[in-house]
Motif scaffolding. Structure first.
Motif: not given
Length: 139
Positions: A2-31
């Protein structure tokens, strides 16, 4: 799972399988201070398998990074748990400081204050070349 609904934010959808970590890293989402959910290998009628990134919290995205990694992604803007805007992404014509030139003879190697700029030279093959030395970028 179960992943809760987002109140205010973003959903990045339709990412090719296996590419989400590349996006996570390049967008600096760890910060990012908000809650982030990476969902990998979700079943999709359109794609077979896909990844999704859910970000609960305010964040500005560099859409050029998304377009470079996967131009088929969509970004849904969420306000009060409702989609208020849906953005389609495409390959950017120019990338600045997204990737680095790997050519050891490129001026960006010695002049480190220069931005790393790549231009799209072949849209069909998704080829980017360094603005300064024309070396081909590795994806």
């Amino acid at each position: 799972m179960k992943i809760d609904a987002i109140k205010n934010g973003l959903v990045i959808d339709h990412i090719r399988a296996g590419r989400s970590m590349d996006i996570y890293r390049l967008l600096g989402l760890d910060t990012c201070d908000g809650t982030i959910a990476l969902i990998k290998n979700v079943g999709s009628k359109k794609m077979g398998r896909k990844d999704i990134i859910k970000i609960d919290g305010e964040l500005s995205l560099n859409l050029d990074i998304l377009g470079f990694i996967d131009p088929e992604v969509t970004v849904n803007i969420i306000r009060d748990e409702k989609i208020v805007e849906k953005k389609s992404i495409s390959l950017p014509e120019r990338l600045t400081d997204v990737i680095k030139c790997k050519n050891p003879r490129c001026i960006t190697t010695t002049e480190q204050e220069l931005p790393h700029v790549f231009t799209l030279t072949d849209r069909e093959r998704r080829v980017y070349r360094c603005l300064y030395c024309e070396a081909k970028a590795d994806e």
